[in-house]
Scaffold this motif. Sequence first.
Motif, PDB file in Angstrom:
ATOM      1  N   VAL A   1       0.674  -1.150   0.025  1.00 44.50           N
ATOM      2  CA  VAL A   1      -0.065  -0.072   0.136  1.00 44.50           C
ATOM      3  C   VAL A   1       1.089   1.301  -0.049  1.00 44.50           C
ATOM      4  CG1 VAL A   1      -1.449   1.234   1.340  1.00 44.50           C
ATOM      5  CG2 VAL A   1      -2.079  -1.185   1.058  1.00 44.50           C
ATOM      6  N   GLU A   2       1.687   1.182   0.844  1.00 45.46           N
ATOM      7  CA  GLU A   2       2.726   2.569   1.000  1.00 45.46           C
ATOM      8  C   GLU A   2       3.206   2.585  -0.271  1.00 45.46           C
ATOM      9  OE1 GLU A   2       6.021   4.730   1.064  1.00 45.46           O
ATOM     10  OE2 GLU A   2       6.364   2.384   1.012  1.00 45.46           O
ATOM     11  N   GLN A   3       3.907   1.738  -0.976  1.00 45.20           N
ATOM     12  CA  GLN A   3       4.668   1.766  -2.281  1.00 45.20           C
ATOM     13  C   GLN A   3       3.805   2.329  -3.327  1.00 45.20           C
ATOM     14  OE1 GLN A   3       7.347  -0.386  -4.359  1.00 45.20           O
ATOM     15  NE2 GLN A   3       8.455  -1.361  -2.652  1.00 45.20           N
ATOM     16  N   ASN A   4       2.544   1.987  -3.259  1.00 44.10           N
ATOM     17  CA  ASN A   4       1.676   2.302  -4.343  1.00 44.10           C
ATOM     18  C   ASN A   4       1.285   3.678  -4.155  1.00 44.10           C
ATOM     19  OD1 ASN A   4      -0.201   1.844  -6.522  1.00 44.10           O
ATOM     20  ND2 ASN A   4      -1.956   2.088  -5.053  1.00 44.10           N
ATOM     21  N   LEU A   5       0.915   4.221  -2.915  1.00 47.84           N
ATOM     22  CA  LEU A   5       0.881   5.553  -2.639  1.00 47.84           C
ATOM     23  C   LEU A   5       1.968   6.309  -3.120  1.00 47.84           C
ATOM     24  CD1 LEU A   5      -0.851   5.154   0.892  1.00 47.84           C
ATOM     25  CD2 LEU A   5      -2.067   5.932  -1.248  1.00 47.84           C
ATOM     26  N   ARG A   6       3.112   5.793  -2.712  1.00 45.24           N
ATOM     27  CA  ARG A   6       4.472   6.873  -2.916  1.00 45.24           C
ATOM     28  C   ARG A   6       4.471   6.799  -4.510  1.00 45.24           C
ATOM     29  NH1 ARG A   6       9.534   4.300  -2.636  1.00 45.24           N
ATOM     30  NH2 ARG A   6       8.391   2.656  -1.119  1.00 45.24           N
ATOM     31  N   GLY A   7       4.361   5.828  -5.097  1.00 47.82           N
ATOM     32  CA  GLY A   7       4.505   5.829  -6.529  1.00 47.82           C
ATOM     33  C   GLY A   7       3.463   6.727  -7.249  1.00 47.82           C
ATOM     34  N   GLU A   8       2.428   6.813  -6.684  1.00 47.61           N
ATOM     35  CA  GLU A   8       1.405   7.803  -7.400  1.00 47.61           C
ATOM     36  C   GLU A   8       1.383   9.254  -6.716  1.00 47.61           C
ATOM     37  OE1 GLU A   8      -2.487   6.065  -6.611  1.00 47.61           O
ATOM     38  OE2 GLU A   8      -2.195   4.428  -8.035  1.00 47.61           O
ATOM     39  N   GLY A   9       2.558   9.553  -5.977  1.00 50.86           N
ATOM     40  CA  GLY A   9       2.529  10.820  -5.415  1.00 50.86           C
ATOM     41  C   GLY A   9       1.336  11.282  -4.189  1.00 50.86           C
ATOM     42  N   LYS A  10       0.853  10.309  -3.780  1.00 51.60           N
ATOM     43  CA  LYS A  10      -0.170  10.550  -2.800  1.00 51.60           C
ATOM     44  C   LYS A  10       0.057  10.363  -1.473  1.00 51.60           C
ATOM     45  CE  LYS A  10      -3.969   8.673  -5.819  1.00 51.60           C
ATOM     46  NZ  LYS A  10      -4.845   7.646  -6.069  1.00 51.60           N
ATOM     47  N   SER A  11      -0.598  11.461  -0.616  1.00 49.10           N
ATOM     48  CA  SER A  11      -0.345  11.363   0.867  1.00 49.10           C
ATOM     49  C   SER A  11      -0.366  10.070   1.574  1.00 49.10           C
ATOM     50  CB  SER A  11      -0.929  12.398   1.454  1.00 49.10           C
ATOM     51  OG  SER A  11      -2.376  12.319   1.500  1.00 49.10           O
ATOM     52  N   LEU A  12       0.157   9.875   2.541  1.00 46.38           N
ATOM     53  CA  LEU A  12       0.106   8.850   3.469  1.00 46.38           C
ATOM     54  C   LEU A  12      -1.177   8.401   4.024  1.00 46.38           C
ATOM     55  CD1 LEU A  12       2.024   6.330   4.202  1.00 46.38           C
ATOM     56  CD2 LEU A  12       2.565   7.651   6.278  1.00 46.38           C
ATOM     57  N   PHE A  13      -1.883   9.392   4.664  1.00 43.66           N
ATOM     58  CA  PHE A  13      -3.337   9.175   5.252  1.00 43.66           C
ATOM     59  C   PHE A  13      -4.362   9.719   4.485  1.00 43.66           C
ATOM     60  CE2 PHE A  13       0.275   8.310   8.606  1.00 43.66           C
ATOM     61  CZ  PHE A  13      -0.408   7.028   9.135  1.00 43.66           C
ATOM     62  N   GLY A  14      -4.087  10.614   3.801  1.00 46.42           N
ATOM     63  CA  GLY A  14      -5.342  11.471   3.002  1.00 46.42           C
ATOM     64  C   GLY A  14      -5.758  10.682   1.677  1.00 46.42           C
ATOM     65  N   SER A  15      -4.948   9.696   1.226  1.00 48.81           N
ATOM     66  CA  SER A  15      -5.577   9.206   0.086  1.00 48.81           C
ATOM     67  C   SER A  15      -5.757   7.477  -0.103  1.00 48.81           C
ATOM     68  CB  SER A  15      -4.274   9.156  -0.945  1.00 48.81           C
ATOM     69  OG  SER A  15      -3.885  10.590  -1.018  1.00 48.81           O
ATOM     70  N   ILE A  16      -5.801   7.091   1.215  1.00 44.73           N
ATOM     71  CA  ILE A  16      -6.166   5.547   1.169  1.00 44.73           C
ATOM     72  C   ILE A  16      -7.587   5.563   1.208  1.00 44.73           C
ATOM     73  CG2 ILE A  16      -6.003   3.453   2.474  1.00 44.73           C
ATOM     74  CD1 ILE A  16      -3.568   4.309   3.637  1.00 44.73           C
ATOM     75  N   PRO A  17      -8.143   4.720   0.241  1.00 49.12           N
ATOM     76  CA  PRO A  17      -9.570   4.399   0.270  1.00 49.12           C
ATOM     77  C   PRO A  17     -10.146   3.818   1.621  1.00 49.12           C
ATOM     78  CG  PRO A  17      -8.465   3.665  -1.761  1.00 49.12           C
ATOM     79  CD  PRO A  17      -7.437   4.162  -0.774  1.00 49.12           C
ATOM     80  N   THR A  18     -11.485   4.046   1.967  1.00 47.06           N
ATOM     81  CA  THR A  18     -12.088   3.387   3.051  1.00 47.06           C
ATOM     82  C   THR A  18     -11.886   1.999   3.054  1.00 47.06           C
ATOM     83  OG1 THR A  18     -13.497   5.308   3.332  1.00 47.06           O
ATOM     84  CG2 THR A  18     -14.104   3.102   4.562  1.00 47.06           C
ATOM     85  N   ARG A  19     -12.285   1.341   1.988  1.00 44.68           N
ATOM     86  CA  ARG A  19     -12.096  -0.187   1.931  1.00 44.68           C
ATOM     87  C   ARG A  19     -10.774  -0.691   2.415  1.00 44.68           C
ATOM     88  NH1 ARG A  19     -13.027  -3.344  -3.797  1.00 44.68           N
ATOM     89  NH2 ARG A  19     -10.918  -2.418  -4.146  1.00 44.68           N
ATOM     90  N   GLN A  20      -9.865   0.076   1.796  1.00 41.37           N
ATOM     91  CA  GLN A  20      -8.330  -0.403   2.050  1.00 41.37           C
ATOM     92  C   GLN A  20      -7.758  -0.064   3.516  1.00 41.37           C
ATOM     93  OE1 GLN A  20      -5.381   1.296  -0.898  1.00 41.37           O
ATOM     94  NE2 GLN A  20      -4.780  -0.893  -1.283  1.00 41.37           N
ATOM     95  N   ALA A  21      -8.383   1.049   4.149  1.00 43.35           N
ATOM     96  CA  ALA A  21      -8.271   1.577   5.276  1.00 43.35           C
ATOM     97  C   ALA A  21      -8.708   0.434   6.269  1.00 43.35           C
ATOM     98  CB  ALA A  21      -8.628   2.760   5.417  1.00 43.35           C
ATOM     99  N   ASP A  22     -10.004  -0.162   6.214  1.00 44.35           N
ATOM    100  CA  ASP A  22     -10.491  -1.052   6.914  1.00 44.35           C
ATOM    101  C   ASP A  22      -9.843  -2.401   6.782  1.00 44.35           C
ATOM    102  OD1 ASP A  22     -12.538   0.551   7.707  1.00 44.35           O
ATOM    103  OD2 ASP A  22     -14.110   0.012   5.868  1.00 44.35           O
ATOM    104  N   LEU A  23      -9.283  -2.772   5.677  1.00 41.72           N
ATOM    105  CA  LEU A  23      -8.550  -3.820   5.426  1.00 41.72           C
ATOM    106  C   LEU A  23      -7.201  -3.756   6.453  1.00 41.72           C
ATOM    107  CD1 LEU A  23      -7.643  -6.739   4.171  1.00 41.72           C
ATOM    108  CD2 LEU A  23      -6.623  -5.215   2.498  1.00 41.72           C
ATOM    109  N   ILE A  24      -6.280  -2.538   6.252  1.00 39.82           N
ATOM    110  CA  ILE A  24      -5.351  -2.572   6.816  1.00 39.82           C
ATOM    111  C   ILE A  24      -5.433  -2.504   8.380  1.00 39.82           C
ATOM    112  CG2 ILE A  24      -3.167  -1.211   7.365  1.00 39.82           C
ATOM    113  CD1 ILE A  24      -3.543  -0.217   4.476  1.00 39.82           C
TER     114      ILE A  24
END
Length: 1771
Positions: free
Chosen positions: A1349-1372
């Motif tokens: 998840v972190e590598q994907n966010l970093r690769g897309e230039g997205k913030s660490l906590f402001g861009s994770i979808p709810t579904r993925q946040a629930d999973l993690i």
Amino acid sequence: MAQLPKGHPSYSVVHEFCQSDVLEHWKLCCDRGELLDGLKRHFRVWVPLVFGNSHDSAKEEHLAEKYLFRPMTEFMCGGNPEEVFSQLKNVDTPSQICGHVFKPGEPTYSCRDCANDPTCVFCIDCFQNSSHKQHRYRMNTSGGNGYCDCGDTEAWKVEPFCSLHSSSMEQNDQVNPVDLLPVDLANRASALFLASLQYAIDLLMWKQCVQLPGGLDPEETVPDIHHCMLFNDEVHSYDQVITTLQRAVDCSQREAIDYATIVDREGRSIVKSGTEQECEKAKEIIERNTSRHNSKPLKVLVMHNVVVAHQSFALKLIQWLQNIISKSDGLRRLFCLLSMNAPPKKDLCDAMEIDDVDAPASLMERVLLADTQLWKVVRVKIHQLLMAGALMDQECKKLFAGMFTKCYEQLMKEFCLDDHDHDVSVMSLSVQMFTVPSLARWLITEYNLLHVILQSFLTACKQKKDKDGRLCFDRNDRSPSFKRASYMLYDIKYALLARPVDPEDWSDALRTNFLNGVVSLLELLRVMQGMDGVTRQTGQHLEFEPEWEGAFNLQLKLEDTLVLFTRWCSMDKVVLIEAYKETLEALYHSYETSKKEKGKCEVAGHTTKSMKYDVSNQPISIHLPLTRFLAALHLHLEKFDLTFHSPELMTKKRLDPVDLLEPPLRAQVMIAQTQAGMWRRNGFALLNQIFFYHNVRCRGEMYDRDILMLQIVASLLNPNDFIVHLLNKFNLLHWAKPEYDIPGGQEDSVRQTVMLAEEFLNLLIILLEERYIPGVGSVTQQDVIKREIVHQLCIMPMAHSELAKGLPVDPNSETGMEDVVNEVAEFKKPSSTGKGKYDLKPEYYKMYCPYFYHYTKAEQSKSEEAQRKRKKQAGESQALPPPVPPPLTSQFAAIVNILHCDVMFHIFKMVLTRTAAQRSRSWSEAQFERILYIIGIALHEQKRAFKEGNTSYDFLTKAMKEDGLLSKLQCLVGNQNLNQDPSRDLLAWSLKQFAEVCTLKSEPVCLETLHSLASCTDQKTETERKRKAEMAAKRRARVMAQISKMQRNFIAENSELFDQTSTELKTVTSDMDLGVMVPPTFPVALGPHRSQANVTGPIQATCILCQEEQEISCSGKAMVLAAFVQRSTVLSQSRGKMLDKKDDYDPLFVPVDLFTGTHVSSCGHVMHHDCWQRYFDNVMNKERRRPLRFRQSFSYDIDKMEYLCPLCEGLSNTVIPIVPSLPSLYPAGNKKEVDLRFDDWLDGIEKTVQNSIKEAQDKESEDDFSLFQPCPISTITRMMAESVAKNFQLLWEYVYDDASGHFSEGMREMLKKFARDVYAFGLSVEPDDESPRVSILAWSTCAFTIQSVEQNLRGEGKSLFGSIPTRQADLIGSLVRFAAVCSQVMNPDMVKQNCVRLLSALIPCDSEKVNKGSPCLLDLDMFHFLTIVTMTLPSLYVDQQHCIVNTLPTGDLNNQHAMQLVVTAHIVQILLTFAWDTEESMDVESDSEGEALLKIYLQLQKTAGLTPEKVPSPYQLLQYVRSAVMPFLRCAAILYFHITGVSPPDELHDHFCTKEYEVLCRYLSLPVNMSELFESVGDITTALIKSWCSSKSLRDRLSANSEKIVRYPIVKNDLVPLPVDYSELINKVSTFTCPKSKDSDDSRAPTMCLVCGQMLCSQSYCCQKDLEGSSVGAATEHAYFCGAGTGVFLRVRDCQILLLAGKTKGCFLAPPYLDNYGETDQGLRRGNPLHLCEERYSHLKKLWFTHAIPETIAHNLEFNSSFTTIEWQNL
């Protein structure tokens, strides 16, 4: 090469070889004219020695060159071949034709603007260097049977040369290149060419299997070795051959596959070697097993080894000849002339053992005629020799074409009986000759080419004729001979592509022979006329569906041929006249057998004689090619001032116009009756015929020609007679009588009559309005295309391909769309994922015709709906009036007389009278609208007549008579029968048109009346609309009031229920709700100063199965998330590295290259664990009841515990238990915070580790776990200072609880299940609850998923906590909490042992102690280390006698110190693996932090025994360390946020946070200055760091010969970069050969792995491999090793993406390559230039990186049934 069996003797006789003696002997033989005998004496000795032994291919090639080919080359050259060939090349005139021979799959380019036909192509080099690159071009892949046409002036209209060949334009064609050869060399070459070609042909055609031709018998006795030779055919499947070979020659499946692959690729293969008896036995088995079910057996021969050796050499000799003639133009022409000149007949007769009469005229002719007797590889090599020789020399090409045409009939006859594909037949060379315009015309003139081809085809048609002489196709006839004969129709098309344009192109001989071709064509059309006739079924349904596809396949293949014949005829008056007369005569003879009884018909007082033929009960055929060909020719009569009645066209045997009317009219009536439901009992065969009759692929030469013939007859007949004929054939004579409306008769019959009347009027509209045919209306071909486009876009906006699909193509496969589409439509650019669309320009809507004859019924309805909707939105009238038609040409001008004839006016009045009647059984609104439409056309014509001064057309006068048409229309204004707006609006439009026409008439007319009528109609229409709108509004108001009242009553009756209902929002299910208010102080997640956890209260979740809502808790009913666990290599830094020993693999120490990991994904849907269990059991039971053979066709595999989420159908294979937030689980009154320095804590940990490792008693027997026995804390504290020991003990103070348990039974069960599933799926092993690796896999899976998840966010230039979808946040969150509590259901001793073992990797131990398996520090992934140590450290000193409720990670001082330890180790990794790039150096003022880091860097390097070549600057080192440690810090922040519940700082929500590093350090309680981790520490920490750097394992890893070291920051993996231009990719792939092929044969389906870039030979038996006990294709096997079973591939030649998951599941996706219209082109069918779409490729990359491929495949398998039939494991 012949393969000798083991134990058999080889040719071991040693012969002395003296090349000079051999050359001298050959010279003497040559002088005597006996060179062939001399060669044979040499060959009989050396060919068996070279090709008769089991040499490997390299050695065989070396020996052949030494003993055979080199002597022959030197003999011909008379000296050093290299020098001679160089001299010959210097005197050559460079060829103006490129002549590059295409390989299979190689890209080809055809310029759509400049090519004379689609077969004219460039190779990629010529295309890239030509001006055609800027034109419209088509890209395709070659089948391997052609060459580049660059330089061929006849192939291109303009600019035939690229820049590479432009210098060769000026050539002296008068010079014969043979004359430039030295005389003695020419003499030797002549003798050698003839002798070697004679030898090769004799051997390759040799039919004796154990004897050789005369003069080749070996001098010595040779070993008696025989081979069982299996030959290829296109009848038997791979599987049949493989199974048969396994039985016959007792070989393994792999060997059988190899044999079958060679047989398929080369045409034959040795499958067994041994004695003659052994081979005969194998032959018998093969023939017996392949001749079942009346099929032809495989061809098998038992051949002697010597025969096979000579044939192998003969094949090589063909290749040698090709190579030799390519050295010089003179040698090429010499070879061609010799091979095509007639040798003495006696020599050929002796060689072929035939009579003089049957002898071919030359060696080349003999090669042609022998084609079907040769096996595949020989054919291919001979064809290549022909292309390199005869076809590359323009003079010889002409001679060869004549020879080919002379043999054409015989060649085609043999081809039809052959069983090999057309691609490997000599007939495939026809395109190389017949498409050359001058050559094709020369062949027609000199060799009567058209007649030869068509007569050959007619011969093939004889077997398909019925008793009446018509073609009749049988569904049960499986013989492929007629299908193969259809290739002749392509040859006809090739020969006709370039028609004579100028009069001087015609000669008498060309006219005569072309007309011979026309006569042959008419003979073919005559046997097609009336085929597949059908008779209406009235009693019962048709029992068997008749065969209809064969006739339409033939029609499709003839489409272009008919067009081209017509074009040729239109170019010359003499030809047109003769062709027209011949067609008339052919039609007359085809009618001779039919009865021509005529009867009187009367309508409205007009009587005529019409043919008696009832369509509803007599045979009708939709195939009328003769009639249609006459219609096509008739169009061109006016060009030469001819008419149907011209004297030049008069023949004794000809039909009158009424006879010509019958066939097309019958077809139209039959279709109309089908629309009326009268032919329902005839089944789908008739419906299919009607569909294709109107389909764009066939209609040009079927439906359109029928309409044209009706228009021709309408222009020739009296209009009254014509309409009566139509009414008679439609059986509407009774309908046309006024008394028909009197009630009576059957309702079904009336309904059918009404529908037939509508179809009759529809046909009249088509005949009157469809003038967009050059020759019928005054229009151009561009006008025709423009109108087609307008009507397509009136249905809806369309993409380029959709629009092109609806347009007819010409013989050059062009629609002409691009020339006009931009004039009538506007192209809207595509979005990132959609197609671009064409929208019709507003000014062209006026061309819309609702009765457009190319519309299907569905398209007509859609277009009408779309146009009325458009008009309604624009506030316009709903009428769809006829557009103004173009004027008719003079020969069709009489058609308009239909509009004002008496019978037409009678029909007008009759329908209008029935419309006005209060009740009419035969009236329909559709009839009324069609009548108004025809009146509109008549008024348009009246306007034109007035403007042109045409007084013969006077529709208005008749219409204005008293009680005439106009008065009828006036009476209908406001009529209650017209209750639809479109009808009323069309009536109003018609009256307005009358008013406009009246203004043009010079006579005084009552215009006021007309205007008042029209305005009255408008007013009434508007009034009616308002009335309806008011009624609708009132009705809506009543309904809403009623609903409101019901709601109030319901609330009043259930007031108590509503009082209890809360209006507050519930806590969201995602505990990663980042919108919660953050405390004003900076949040800290770790250590004694950590911030307060953000506990939002109990979380409510709703089960998607039972819809029951429940609070998430540990003690209640367990709630679970549907999840999918899979192995992954997405983060791998060592692509291709595999987990070999799964049972012995230790997952505790995760390597830094992350070569494999376990990833979890979830759709986020929640269920009760027991609800899920019942659902899952039902799925399993249902699938197990299903027959086994059907299970593999589904999107999920129950054997792998897979299922689909009940709500979203997402692929899942397990469930994750949902655990409440960890802070809510901590016991009340938690232990006090302790103050303990890091050094003291580390001292205690070191003592624990060192005292927990037992000494090895027996290194062989004891496992790793038995060596680790965690030491009690009391023992450790006794070794420490008192104050330190007290605080250290306080850190591990546990709360013991003797209660029955903290977790409910359901929760414990789900925790164990998920841990067990992660273990089983992650390692691909059987589930084992007792394995110590179960808990380790659970923790590792959590770490790996967070890293993904972190590598994907970093690769897309997205913030660490402001861009994770709810579904993925629930999973993690669920995954982290599960990892934290899973130790509660594990053996505490195992958890402690894992903790000690893990820590031992960083804590130095005594050398006497065993620490097996601990890797080097550089090989450890520190985030995995951190995750596992965080989860296990709280249990390090637990007493297993009690139940522990607070062994959960809390983010306390323990976690802070553990974090510091791991970060320190990670910094050491970064500094020791630092590789400084000198190019990036920059002078920046250094600071203290950078200086400190540099000092530490140098100290660590020194301790590790390293000496940096160049020291980096402090600034650069500081930036490097910060960037390298960032991924670790980001992952740690995610982990500890879910553990502690401390909300992250606001800055981590920002996409553009510039101080992310500092914010992360503060959040994780780390010093911002990382040098403090090394400076402000005690001796124990310093010693520990020194021990890491000085360890032997680390120094070994840093040595030069060590394996690759992973450096930081680890680069995010991505799919391989693709070229922007797709042709570059095709060109690259064209050089790829099958890795299993000895002769470097091309791969049929080259497939590129987009993960690693490797090219594979997919979908081929040759490259199948065994994988886990089953045979799989190359892509499946590669995906197993490269992507842990998941693969992303690009099938280059098919231009499509292939996704694979496991062995049995896969799907195809659209490629990321788009044309200029934003569309993909799978299969390269359209051939438009393709370019990479970065957005689409990014989407594909995201699919791969987010592990969404299995889910994508599952969804595609669910919704695309065609995918379920594909055997994905074979790809």
